[in-house]
Design a protein around this motif. Structure first.
Motif, PDB file in Angstrom:
ATOM      1  N   ALA A  75       4.515   2.923  -9.236  1.00  0.00           N
ATOM      2  CA  ALA A  75       3.981   2.030  -8.201  1.00  0.00           C
ATOM      3  C   ALA A  75       3.095   0.957  -8.830  1.00  0.00           C
ATOM      4  CB  ALA A  75       3.197   2.840  -7.161  1.00  0.00           C
ATOM      5  N   GLN A  76       2.282   1.376  -9.789  1.00  0.00           N
ATOM      6  CA  GLN A  76       1.426   0.402 -10.478  1.00  0.00           C
ATOM      7  C   GLN A  76       2.259  -0.618 -11.237  1.00  0.00           C
ATOM      8  OE1 GLN A  76      -0.935   2.900 -12.946  1.00  0.00           O
ATOM      9  NE2 GLN A  76      -2.720   2.705 -11.610  1.00  0.00           N
ATOM     10  N   VAL A  77       3.281  -0.136 -11.957  1.00  0.00           N
ATOM     11  CA  VAL A  77       4.124  -1.050 -12.734  1.00  0.00           C
ATOM     12  C   VAL A  77       4.815  -2.035 -11.793  1.00  0.00           C
ATOM     13  CG1 VAL A  77       6.168  -1.198 -14.224  1.00  0.00           C
ATOM     14  CG2 VAL A  77       4.427   0.553 -14.659  1.00  0.00           C
ATOM     15  N   ALA A  78       5.197  -1.550 -10.612  1.00  0.00           N
ATOM     16  CA  ALA A  78       5.818  -2.441  -9.630  1.00  0.00           C
ATOM     17  C   ALA A  78       4.835  -3.505  -9.145  1.00  0.00           C
ATOM     18  CB  ALA A  78       6.348  -1.632  -8.442  1.00  0.00           C
ATOM     19  N   GLY A  79       3.560  -3.222  -9.290  1.00  0.00           N
ATOM     20  CA  GLY A  79       2.538  -4.181  -8.870  1.00  0.00           C
ATOM     21  C   GLY A  79       1.880  -3.851  -7.547  1.00  0.00           C
ATOM     22  N   VAL A  80       2.050  -2.625  -7.060  1.00  0.00           N
ATOM     23  CA  VAL A  80       1.440  -2.232  -5.777  1.00  0.00           C
ATOM     24  C   VAL A  80      -0.086  -2.315  -5.905  1.00  0.00           C
ATOM     25  CG1 VAL A  80       1.141  -0.332  -4.133  1.00  0.00           C
ATOM     26  CG2 VAL A  80       3.368  -0.695  -5.245  1.00  0.00           C
ATOM     27  N   PRO A  81      -0.741  -3.147  -5.084  1.00  0.00           N
ATOM     28  CA  PRO A  81      -2.186  -3.311  -5.265  1.00  0.00           C
ATOM     29  C   PRO A  81      -3.024  -2.154  -4.728  1.00  0.00           C
ATOM     30  CG  PRO A  81      -1.380  -4.767  -3.523  1.00  0.00           C
ATOM     31  CD  PRO A  81      -0.184  -4.073  -4.101  1.00  0.00           C
ATOM     32  N   GLU A  82      -2.523  -1.438  -3.723  1.00  0.00           N
ATOM     33  CA  GLU A  82      -3.322  -0.344  -3.147  1.00  0.00           C
ATOM     34  C   GLU A  82      -2.551   0.968  -3.232  1.00  0.00           C
ATOM     35  OE1 GLU A  82      -4.527  -1.291   0.862  1.00  0.00           O
ATOM     36  OE2 GLU A  82      -4.827  -3.390   0.344  1.00  0.00           O
ATOM     37  N   ILE A  83      -3.054   1.875  -4.024  1.00  0.00           N
ATOM     38  CA  ILE A  83      -2.436   3.195  -4.149  1.00  0.00           C
ATOM     39  C   ILE A  83      -3.479   4.226  -3.752  1.00  0.00           C
ATOM     40  CG2 ILE A  83      -1.313   4.837  -5.704  1.00  0.00           C
ATOM     41  CD1 ILE A  83      -0.506   2.406  -7.454  1.00  0.00           C
ATOM     42  N   VAL A  84      -3.131   5.047  -2.781  1.00  0.00           N
ATOM     43  CA  VAL A  84      -4.082   6.012  -2.240  1.00  0.00           C
ATOM     44  C   VAL A  84      -3.492   7.413  -2.393  1.00  0.00           C
ATOM     45  CG1 VAL A  84      -3.144   5.428   0.034  1.00  0.00           C
ATOM     46  CG2 VAL A  84      -5.211   6.745  -0.092  1.00  0.00           C
ATOM     47  N   MET A  85      -4.323   8.382  -2.645  1.00  0.00           N
ATOM     48  CA  MET A  85      -3.853   9.741  -2.865  1.00  0.00           C
ATOM     49  C   MET A  85      -4.435  10.664  -1.799  1.00  0.00           C
ATOM     50  SD  MET A  85      -4.098  11.603  -6.567  1.00  0.00           S
ATOM     51  CE  MET A  85      -5.220  12.943  -6.241  1.00  0.00           C
ATOM     52  N   VAL A  86      -3.654  11.631  -1.371  1.00  0.00           N
ATOM     53  CA  VAL A  86      -4.167  12.685  -0.476  1.00  0.00           C
ATOM     54  C   VAL A  86      -3.811  14.032  -1.084  1.00  0.00           C
ATOM     55  CG1 VAL A  86      -4.039  11.345   1.665  1.00  0.00           C
ATOM     56  CG2 VAL A  86      -2.050  12.658   0.932  1.00  0.00           C
ATOM     57  N   ARG A 125       0.861  -1.205   0.000  1.00  0.00           N
ATOM     58  CA  ARG A 125       0.000   0.000   0.000  1.00  0.00           C
ATOM     59  C   ARG A 125       0.891   1.246   0.000  1.00  0.00           C
ATOM     60  NH1 ARG A 125      -5.329   1.575   1.227  1.00  0.00           N
ATOM     61  NH2 ARG A 125      -5.451   3.454   2.499  1.00  0.00           N
ATOM     62  N   VAL A 126       0.618   2.128  -0.915  1.00  0.00           N
ATOM     63  CA  VAL A 126       1.436   3.334  -1.096  1.00  0.00           C
ATOM     64  C   VAL A 126       0.539   4.562  -1.058  1.00  0.00           C
ATOM     65  CG1 VAL A 126       2.759   4.610  -2.850  1.00  0.00           C
ATOM     66  CG2 VAL A 126       3.307   2.209  -2.373  1.00  0.00           C
ATOM     67  N   GLY A 127       1.013   5.607  -0.394  1.00  0.00           N
ATOM     68  CA  GLY A 127       0.296   6.876  -0.348  1.00  0.00           C
ATOM     69  C   GLY A 127       1.010   7.930  -1.173  1.00  0.00           C
ATOM     70  N   VAL A 128       0.259   8.618  -1.999  1.00  0.00           N
ATOM     71  CA  VAL A 128       0.823   9.667  -2.850  1.00  0.00           C
ATOM     72  C   VAL A 128       0.292  11.019  -2.383  1.00  0.00           C
ATOM     73  CG1 VAL A 128       0.945  10.598  -5.197  1.00  0.00           C
ATOM     74  CG2 VAL A 128       1.002   8.109  -4.823  1.00  0.00           C
ATOM     75  N   TYR A 129       1.198  11.902  -2.035  1.00  0.00           N
ATOM     76  CA  TYR A 129       0.805  13.258  -1.650  1.00  0.00           C
ATOM     77  C   TYR A 129       0.803  14.145  -2.883  1.00  0.00           C
ATOM     78  CZ  TYR A 129       0.282  17.558   0.890  1.00  0.00           C
ATOM     79  OH  TYR A 129      -0.220  18.742   1.360  1.00  0.00           O
TER      80      TYR A 129
END
Lengths: 430, 430
Positions: free
Chosen positions: A141-152, A118-122
């Motif tokens: 992050a998507q290419v790496a395969g991170v399943p949960e990407i959240v933005m704030v 899970r990764v957070g993008v500011y």
């Protein structure tokens, strides 16, 4: 823009990471969010962003995302989608496989490479609310395969109507649909520690103001962070083959980012230096952001004269600039000499905005001399590795005594015994 | 060692990174070294290490290095050299090439991968002065191609005769010959900012006490750092196929490191749990470091009962342990399910000390749950990447207007004009 001899110019620029008061303020905010969760988030959002929210309204709805598309031009959607294709293609080339080395004694040694979970993008508000940065953080992050990407992102970057619709469309085009309207140090704290509304992440990335930078530094260790970005920089090494108008435009494209941005031209030719100086003046006068760009050029812009391209490259290596344009005859001939530069733009058509928006490499690049030891954001930033050791019985019998010798020399008898107990059972030692 | 049901156990362990007083002390030391250079280094070395030195004596001489070989057993030299061969072989498999993607329109896009120029390795004194850690820090940097590797270590780790000779031999075997007798926060500050005697580095790695950890955190950004290591940990997931004596010995080998170390067994079998509990007690009683290991087991050791191997893997993924041993039937069958673990040891012969000393993978591994987002030290930690963009005229003419569209949507007219000025010159726009 001053013209000075390179040897008379102090290349070092010390960037302070916040005042003691700012540090204290950030510590307070982070501790409060850790302790109180959403309640603190809402309090700080009202205080710093002037927006009063309910906890239930922190998350951007699907309807808002759809509505954002109505508020932007179709040409923007087409352009951002085209950029996303290129960024995805470039980053896809960085993917690596897990590997395993099979030893003759039957042992297996390797590395498992996995995406973060899970990764957070500011995404900052204000003058740095860039849809392109959404792509540059999310796609690797998507290419790496991170399943949960959240933005704030702060709640009112688009004025009264909430979050800037271009940001929302970029997020949607990149494939993010978990977005929270919260910014500043409080958003970073929420991503690190979690609140009732926001599940904590493993890594936080994305640029921000000084409070965001200090908060990232504060939570580093609890989560990973990308890096603490300083003001943006360009250095151009050019000689007479370059067009002064191109060089000036590229310097100004950096300078318009921020009063703190730096734009440095290094050249072997005094005449070319003067021509660029004139071009910068002329183009600056016509620029909408001339106040910002002018302050940047005035305070941090300089034209450095060197005696040879090689001396110029040496200046660049000492600067370790974020962006480096090399506009000379046969730029490829110098590529191998460039030790320190985040992104290298070669030849007259590789204007920095090509990389900022479109070509594919990431535009999040180490600043403030840190290209000496760090790298543009890429897929590696969103993976983690585990070592794998499958040691065979034969390998242990053959090497066990050497391992025990090393353990005992370090005074770690327990380590030696963990091996010895196995060797004894196998009849290898008594 | 307590036995509890996994669902009743709080897996989180919050490690505090230093008290406010320790933080203040470190800030003071770092600032003083930055300001005063060698004078501060010598003052702090006298104050904290009780060793009075002249600036000229900070560097370990070639004679001392040679003399160290006289003070260690030949079998140690053989063993450490054999370990170095394996570590070098494993890390050599991690090397990557720069790459370039040639586009149909004549553009070139790629990444240049280069070693860092200068790296500093901290080697702690006291109970953590490990020759093996010298190899584990130095060899990946060498394999990456780092031309300058420098070591710092407290002046009297070997007692009256100065630095521990095993450390010096390990350094010499690894190929380091620039070594300074300075430790603590002052050594970290010297590596980051440089002094009259010590040239600053690009990255600092190596473990240390809380002052060293806080100092690394303090200088992060000026230089790169490896990570801030917490107490060492092992988690073992085992069932009846495992030998309780092996499992107990492996748990204790971790526990003997440090009173703060943690050793956790996860098992499906209550009988096996009890057998391991007994074995830990018996073996602990015989261990030279039984006070340390006993405190670790008492405070941080636990046996967790789970209902299935799968539930056990889930516990491991939530722990994200530094070291993870999996001793069940067909451990390879579970490898793909392990999301979070720094180093994974499979099967009965892969005792942790095999990896600590000899097999080849690095023994510097993320602690305190950070295997969620970080990785064991490897060659990637000592390289940096530069993006390369050579954009062709054709590519710019084809894509220039899209780039301008994106720049203008971000309000960066200067960016758009840097493209437009080229398109105009080429007759593409008016």
């Amino acid at each position: 823009m001053r013209i000075v001899a390179a040897q008379d110019y102090d290349l070092r620029r010390e960037v302070e990471y916040g005042s003691p008061e700012q540090n204290e303020a950030v510590k307070h905010i982070v501790a409060a969010v850790k302790q109180e969760g959403d309640a603190a988030l809402l309090r700080f959002t009202e205080k710093f962003d002037g927006t009063k929210l309910e906890a239930g309204a922190l998350r951007v709805t699907q309807e808002e995302l759809k509505a954002a598309y109505e508020r932007v031009e179709p040409s923007f959607v087409t352009a951002i989608a085209a950029a996303a294709v290129n960024i995805r293609a470039f980053h896809s080339r960085q993917k690596r496989n897990s590997w395993m080395d099979v030893q003759p004694d039957g042992s297996l040694l390797g590395q498992i490479i996995r995406p973060l979970k899970r990764v957070g993008v500011y995404v900052p508000g204000g003058k740095a609310a860039y849809p392109s940065s959404v792509l540059m953080n999310v796609i690797p992050a998507q290419v790496a395969g991170v399943p949960e990407i959240v933005m704030v992102t702060p709640p009112a970057t688009g004025g009264q109507e909430g979050i800037d619709p271009y940001i929302l469309v970029a997020a949607a085009e990149a494939g993010v649909n978990e977005i929270y309207r919260v910014g500043g140090a409080q958003a970073i704290a929420a991503l690190a520690y979690g609140t009732e509304s926001i599940t904590p992440v493993d890594k936080i990335c994305g640029p921000g103001n000084i409070y965001v930078a200090l908060a990232k530094r504060e939570v580093y260790g609890v989560v990973d962070i990308d890096s603490i970005a300083g003001p943006s920089e360009i250095a151009i090494l050019a000689d007479d083959v370059a067009d002064p108008a191109y060089v000036a435009a590229d310097l100004l494209s950096q300078a318009e980012h921020d009063e703190m941005a730096s734009a440095i031209l290094v050249t072997t030719s005094p005449d070319f230096a003067k021509a660029c100086q004139r071009e910068v003046e002329q183009q600056l006068a016509e620029l909408p952001r001339k106040v910002i760009a002018g302050a940047s050029i005035e305070n941090y812009g300089v034209i450095l004269l060197v005696n040879s391209i090689e001396e110029g490259i040496d200046v660049i290596n000492r600067l370790a600039p974020e962006h480096f344009e090399l506009i000379v005859e046969n730029p490829m001939g110098y590529l191998g000499m460039i030790q320190n530069a985040g992104a290298i733009f070669l030849g007259p058509y590789s204007s920095e905005p090509v990389g900022d928006y479109f070509a594919g490499p990431n535009h999040i690049i180490p600043t403030n001399g840190t290209a000496r030891f760090s790298s543009p954001v890429d897929v590696d930033d969103f993976i983690k590795k585990s070592s794998v050791i499958y040691y065979s019985k034969q390998a242990l019998l053959e090497n066990g005594e050497t391992i025990m010798e090393l353990a005992r020399k370090e005074g770690l008898e327990g380590h030696a015994r963990a091996i010895e107990i196995r060797l004894r059972k196998e009849g290898k030692v008594e």
